[in-house]
Design a protein around this motif. Structure first.
Motif, PDB file in Angstrom:
ATOM      1  N   GLY A   9       0.871  -1.162  -0.051  1.00  0.00           N
ATOM      2  CA  GLY A   9       0.165  -0.030  -0.104  1.00  0.00           C
ATOM      3  C   GLY A   9       0.898   1.219   0.025  1.00  0.00           C
ATOM      4  N   PHE A  10       0.302   2.351  -0.852  1.00  0.00           N
ATOM      5  CA  PHE A  10       0.999   3.716  -0.647  1.00  0.00           C
ATOM      6  C   PHE A  10       0.095   4.674  -0.603  1.00  0.00           C
ATOM      7  CE2 PHE A  10       2.803   0.272  -3.608  1.00  0.00           C
ATOM      8  CZ  PHE A  10       4.124   0.165  -3.004  1.00  0.00           C
ATOM      9  N   PRO A  11       0.542   5.748  -0.132  1.00  0.00           N
ATOM     10  CA  PRO A  11      -0.731   6.964   0.153  1.00  0.00           C
ATOM     11  C   PRO A  11      -1.093   7.194  -1.247  1.00  0.00           C
ATOM     12  CG  PRO A  11       1.509   7.587   1.270  1.00  0.00           C
ATOM     13  CD  PRO A  11       1.947   6.153   0.717  1.00  0.00           C
ATOM     14  N   CYS A  12      -2.564   7.819  -1.410  1.00  0.00           N
ATOM     15  CA  CYS A  12      -3.143   8.121  -2.603  1.00  0.00           C
ATOM     16  C   CYS A  12      -4.095   9.466  -2.277  1.00  0.00           C
ATOM     17  CB  CYS A  12      -3.838   7.213  -3.165  1.00  0.00           C
ATOM     18  SG  CYS A  12      -4.582   7.181  -4.695  1.00  0.00           S
ATOM     19  N   ASN A  44       9.702  -3.056  -8.871  1.00  0.00           N
ATOM     20  CA  ASN A  44      10.663  -2.049  -8.515  1.00  0.00           C
ATOM     21  C   ASN A  44      10.871  -1.404  -9.837  1.00  0.00           C
ATOM     22  OD1 ASN A  44      12.209  -0.187  -6.531  1.00  0.00           O
ATOM     23  ND2 ASN A  44      13.729  -1.212  -8.068  1.00  0.00           N
ATOM     24  N   ASP A  45      11.560  -2.399 -10.640  1.00  0.00           N
ATOM     25  CA  ASP A  45      12.050  -1.729 -11.867  1.00  0.00           C
ATOM     26  C   ASP A  45      10.733  -0.956 -12.792  1.00  0.00           C
ATOM     27  OD1 ASP A  45      14.386  -2.589 -11.477  1.00  0.00           O
ATOM     28  OD2 ASP A  45      14.553  -4.284 -12.665  1.00  0.00           O
ATOM     29  N   GLN A  46       9.877  -1.648 -12.950  1.00  0.00           N
ATOM     30  CA  GLN A  46       8.594  -1.123 -13.694  1.00  0.00           C
ATOM     31  C   GLN A  46       8.096   0.300 -12.920  1.00  0.00           C
ATOM     32  OE1 GLN A  46       7.568  -1.781 -16.543  1.00  0.00           O
ATOM     33  NE2 GLN A  46       8.692  -3.595 -16.825  1.00  0.00           N
ATOM     34  N   ILE A  47       7.926   0.302 -11.802  1.00  0.00           N
ATOM     35  CA  ILE A  47       7.511   1.727 -11.177  1.00  0.00           C
ATOM     36  C   ILE A  47       8.617   2.615 -11.424  1.00  0.00           C
ATOM     37  CG2 ILE A  47       7.070   2.506  -8.798  1.00  0.00           C
ATOM     38  CD1 ILE A  47       5.575   0.243  -7.879  1.00  0.00           C
ATOM     39  N   LYS A  48       9.678   2.383 -11.009  1.00  0.00           N
ATOM     40  CA  LYS A  48      10.888   3.443 -11.637  1.00  0.00           C
ATOM     41  C   LYS A  48      10.876   3.946 -12.620  1.00  0.00           C
ATOM     42  CE  LYS A  48      12.372   3.460  -7.300  1.00  0.00           C
ATOM     43  NZ  LYS A  48      13.888   2.977  -6.778  1.00  0.00           N
ATOM     44  N   ASP A  49      10.699   3.071 -13.704  1.00  0.00           N
ATOM     45  CA  ASP A  49      10.446   3.465 -15.126  1.00  0.00           C
ATOM     46  C   ASP A  49       9.374   4.242 -15.319  1.00  0.00           C
ATOM     47  OD1 ASP A  49      11.375   3.104 -17.946  1.00  0.00           O
ATOM     48  OD2 ASP A  49       9.221   2.376 -18.113  1.00  0.00           O
ATOM     49  N   VAL A  50       8.295   4.103 -14.911  1.00  0.00           N
ATOM     50  CA  VAL A  50       7.232   5.127 -14.880  1.00  0.00           C
ATOM     51  C   VAL A  50       7.538   6.344 -14.218  1.00  0.00           C
ATOM     52  CG1 VAL A  50       4.653   5.530 -14.207  1.00  0.00           C
ATOM     53  CG2 VAL A  50       5.454   3.259 -14.927  1.00  0.00           C
ATOM     54  N   ILE A  51       7.929   6.239 -13.035  1.00  0.00           N
ATOM     55  CA  ILE A  51       8.366   7.615 -12.480  1.00  0.00           C
ATOM     56  C   ILE A  51       9.376   8.480 -13.317  1.00  0.00           C
ATOM     57  CG2 ILE A  51       9.955   8.646 -10.483  1.00  0.00           C
ATOM     58  CD1 ILE A  51       8.659   6.260  -8.822  1.00  0.00           C
ATOM     59  N   ALA A  72       2.474   8.856  -9.928  1.00  0.00           N
ATOM     60  CA  ALA A  72       3.580   7.715  -9.693  1.00  0.00           C
ATOM     61  C   ALA A  72       4.611   8.241  -8.557  1.00  0.00           C
ATOM     62  CB  ALA A  72       4.409   7.233 -10.791  1.00  0.00           C
ATOM     63  N   ARG A  73       5.058   9.413  -8.846  1.00  0.00           N
ATOM     64  CA  ARG A  73       5.978  10.121  -7.775  1.00  0.00           C
ATOM     65  C   ARG A  73       5.335  10.342  -6.560  1.00  0.00           C
ATOM     66  NH1 ARG A  73       8.651  14.743 -11.860  1.00  0.00           N
ATOM     67  NH2 ARG A  73      10.101  13.256 -12.839  1.00  0.00           N
ATOM     68  N   SER A  74       4.196  10.748  -6.508  1.00  0.00           N
ATOM     69  CA  SER A  74       3.355  11.041  -5.370  1.00  0.00           C
ATOM     70  C   SER A  74       3.273   9.788  -4.342  1.00  0.00           C
ATOM     71  CB  SER A  74       1.948  11.679  -5.459  1.00  0.00           C
ATOM     72  OG  SER A  74       1.158  11.538  -4.376  1.00  0.00           O
ATOM     73  N   ALA A  75       2.933   8.510  -5.134  1.00  0.00           N
ATOM     74  CA  ALA A  75       2.749   7.439  -4.298  1.00  0.00           C
ATOM     75  C   ALA A  75       3.999   6.609  -4.002  1.00  0.00           C
ATOM     76  CB  ALA A  75       1.879   6.326  -5.203  1.00  0.00           C
ATOM     77  N   PHE A  76       4.969   6.778  -4.920  1.00  0.00           N
ATOM     78  CA  PHE A  76       6.051   5.932  -4.801  1.00  0.00           C
ATOM     79  C   PHE A  76       7.416   6.214  -4.371  1.00  0.00           C
ATOM     80  CE2 PHE A  76       3.425   3.572  -8.261  1.00  0.00           C
ATOM     81  CZ  PHE A  76       2.562   3.033  -7.333  1.00  0.00           C
ATOM     82  N   LEU A  77       7.717   7.534  -4.377  1.00  0.00           N
ATOM     83  CA  LEU A  77       9.001   8.184  -4.099  1.00  0.00           C
ATOM     84  C   LEU A  77       9.489   8.002  -2.780  1.00  0.00           C
ATOM     85  CD1 LEU A  77       9.607  11.541  -6.041  1.00  0.00           C
ATOM     86  CD2 LEU A  77      10.610   9.364  -6.694  1.00  0.00           C
ATOM     87  N   SER A  78      10.853   7.737  -2.663  1.00  0.00           N
ATOM     88  CA  SER A  78      11.261   7.158  -1.331  1.00  0.00           C
ATOM     89  C   SER A  78      10.948   7.793  -0.109  1.00  0.00           C
ATOM     90  CB  SER A  78      13.129   7.148  -1.197  1.00  0.00           C
ATOM     91  OG  SER A  78      13.343   8.401  -1.661  1.00  0.00           O
ATOM     92  N   LEU A 113       8.841  -3.935  -1.575  1.00  0.00           N
ATOM     93  CA  LEU A 113       8.603  -3.860  -3.056  1.00  0.00           C
ATOM     94  C   LEU A 113       9.364  -2.945  -3.837  1.00  0.00           C
ATOM     95  CD1 LEU A 113       6.574  -5.995  -4.607  1.00  0.00           C
ATOM     96  CD2 LEU A 113       4.818  -4.138  -4.291  1.00  0.00           C
ATOM     97  N   ILE A 114       9.402  -1.717  -3.288  1.00  0.00           N
ATOM     98  CA  ILE A 114      10.041  -0.567  -3.818  1.00  0.00           C
ATOM     99  C   ILE A 114      11.295  -0.313  -2.944  1.00  0.00           C
ATOM    100  CG2 ILE A 114       9.743   1.797  -4.825  1.00  0.00           C
ATOM    101  CD1 ILE A 114       6.892   1.083  -5.102  1.00  0.00           C
TER     102      ILE A 114
END
Length: 417
Positions: free
Chosen positions: A242-245, A317-324, A389-395, A415-416
């Motif tokens: 889960g990630f903030p949305c 991780n690779d796919q999400i980083k690519d979208v970011i 994507a940045r809003s949800a997944f950045l470190s 996961l990320i």
């Protein structure tokens, strides 16, 4: 869609669908686990069960027998931010069905013997959910990610709370929340509008008196990061991340929904191809957005053999980083838009789905007009997807992962990263 309000504050939404043979009717109540605390968590769901256990003019047996005689569907569910009691019948049975629906919603008797019996039923339901790895992981994720917010509590509650509920607690909670100003009656299907208006105005819903509303103030959601594990001897490792949305009222919600579609919305999505089609690591993978009044959670759900945990993590991780970094291709974005819009269009073809969409729209104060939603989704750009994507997944943001299964050595699994 036509909406109006009765003198007692009850909101009504009608959607005539003259080409259909059925009518679906639902009563939506501004209630649910988000309106609970740790001491009474699960009480909304318990109240929902008791609606069908007898009213002043119908016993529990009469309710179930009449529903079966109608040949349609009479049921209910409890979610975080609403309770819905609904019925679907053939058009000729509308009068009888509406009377039954209104009766169970407005006049339950909270029989003490039924309460004790239903405690046992709900405890079995809780145990059954805990035995389901996906349900268990989802509950563990939400409670770990939102430990101090009611959205993080399970809708079913817990065994200790359920055992503590009595007639006074249940009836008091019902009376505080089942007030006409907090309720919406949604009807969609084949019906005569004038006849329906007459039935509504003479129903027990219309006879409810205005009462002071329960103005629950929700605390600001504070997300927590962490890896939450439950060691179990099962064949696979169940994962929910889960990630903030954003909330359901935020204009950016459409971008998050499309991002979920690109990542794991269908057979051509990135994670489905990467995890299943190209590497055979999973059977299925889903990405969804759970939106609420004041916040949302972006969810990724899959299951795999424990020895493949690192391989799964790397692909995600690779796919999400690519979208970011790069966003999505025009083809991916167009496909995701078409998928979402098609689903919205298809929902308008059923009386139950249309009734549900209208009821939630009025209860939550959101737009369910398909043309308006189409425009919102079509206006989403690649830059909007990157921003989501940045809003949800950045470190720097909260990240939570729940694992159920053989979790040995995965206490710090991410996961990320």
């Amino acid at each position: 869609m036509k909406t109006f309000e009765l003198p007692n504050g009850l909101r009504v939404v009608l959607e005539p669908m003259p080409y259909m043979r059925s009518v679906s009717m639902g009563i939506y109540v501004d209630c649910g686990s988000a309106y609970e605390n740790k001491l009474n968590n699960g009480i909304s769901h318990f109240v929902e069960h008791l609606l069908f256990k007898g009213t002043k003019k119908r016993t529990a047996e009469m309710i179930s027998e009449e529903a079966d005689e109608l040949g349609g569907t009479l049921n209910a569910y409890t979610a975080e931010e609403c309770i819905c009691i609904y019925v679907k019948v053939l058009k000729n049975d509308v009068k009888r069905a509406l009377d039954l629906l209104c009766d169970v919603a407005t006049d339950p008797i909270f029989d003490e013997e039924a309460i004790e019996n239903e405690k046992r039923v709900i405890i079995e339901e809780i145990l059954s959910a805990d035995d389901n790895p996906e349900d268990a992981a989802q509950e563990m994720l939400m409670s770990g990610m939102l430990p101090d917010h009611p959205i993080g509590m399970p809708v079913l509650g817990n065994v200790e709370n359920v055992e503590s509920f009595n007639k006074h607690k249940l009836e008091s909670f019902y009376k505080a929340h089942f007030v006409p100003q907090s309720m919406v009656l949604s009807i969609a299907g084949c019906f005569d509008e004038n006849e329906m208006l007459s039935l509504i105005n003479n129903s027990s819903l219309a006879c409810l008196s205005k009462k002071e509303m329960n103005n629950t103030v929700h605390a600001k959601a504070e997300f927590s990061s962490g890896t939450f594990i439950s060691q179990r001897d099962i064949g696979q490792l169940q994962l929910v991340a889960g990630f903030p949305c954003v909330s359901r009222h935020d204009d950016a919600l459409c971008a998050f929904v499309l991002l979920a579609g690109v990542l794991a919305g269908d057979g051509s999505s990135r994670l489905f191809r990467g995890l299943r089609e190209q590497n055979g690591l999973v059977y299925n993978v889903d990405a969804t957005v759970a939106e609420y009044r004041d916040m949302g959670v972006f969810l990724i759900n899959t299951a795999f053999s424990a020895e493949n945990a690192n391989a799964v993590s790397k692909i995600v991780n690779d796919q999400i980083k690519d979208v970011i970094k790069n966003g999505v291709s025009p083809k991916e974005l167009e496909r995701a838009k078409r998928s979402v819009i098609t689903a919205l269009e298809l929902e308008t073809e059923g009386t139950m789905s249309q009734m549900s969409a209208n009821g939630k729209a009025v209860l939550f104060g959101i737009d369910c007009n398909v043309e308006n939603l189409r425009r919102k989704y079509m206006n989403v750009t690649n830059e909007d997807i990157i921003s989501a994507a940045r809003s949800a997944f950045l470190s720097g943001n909260a990240k939570a992962v729940a694992l159920v299964g053989d979790c040995e050595g995965l206490e710090d699994f991410a996961l990320i990263y």
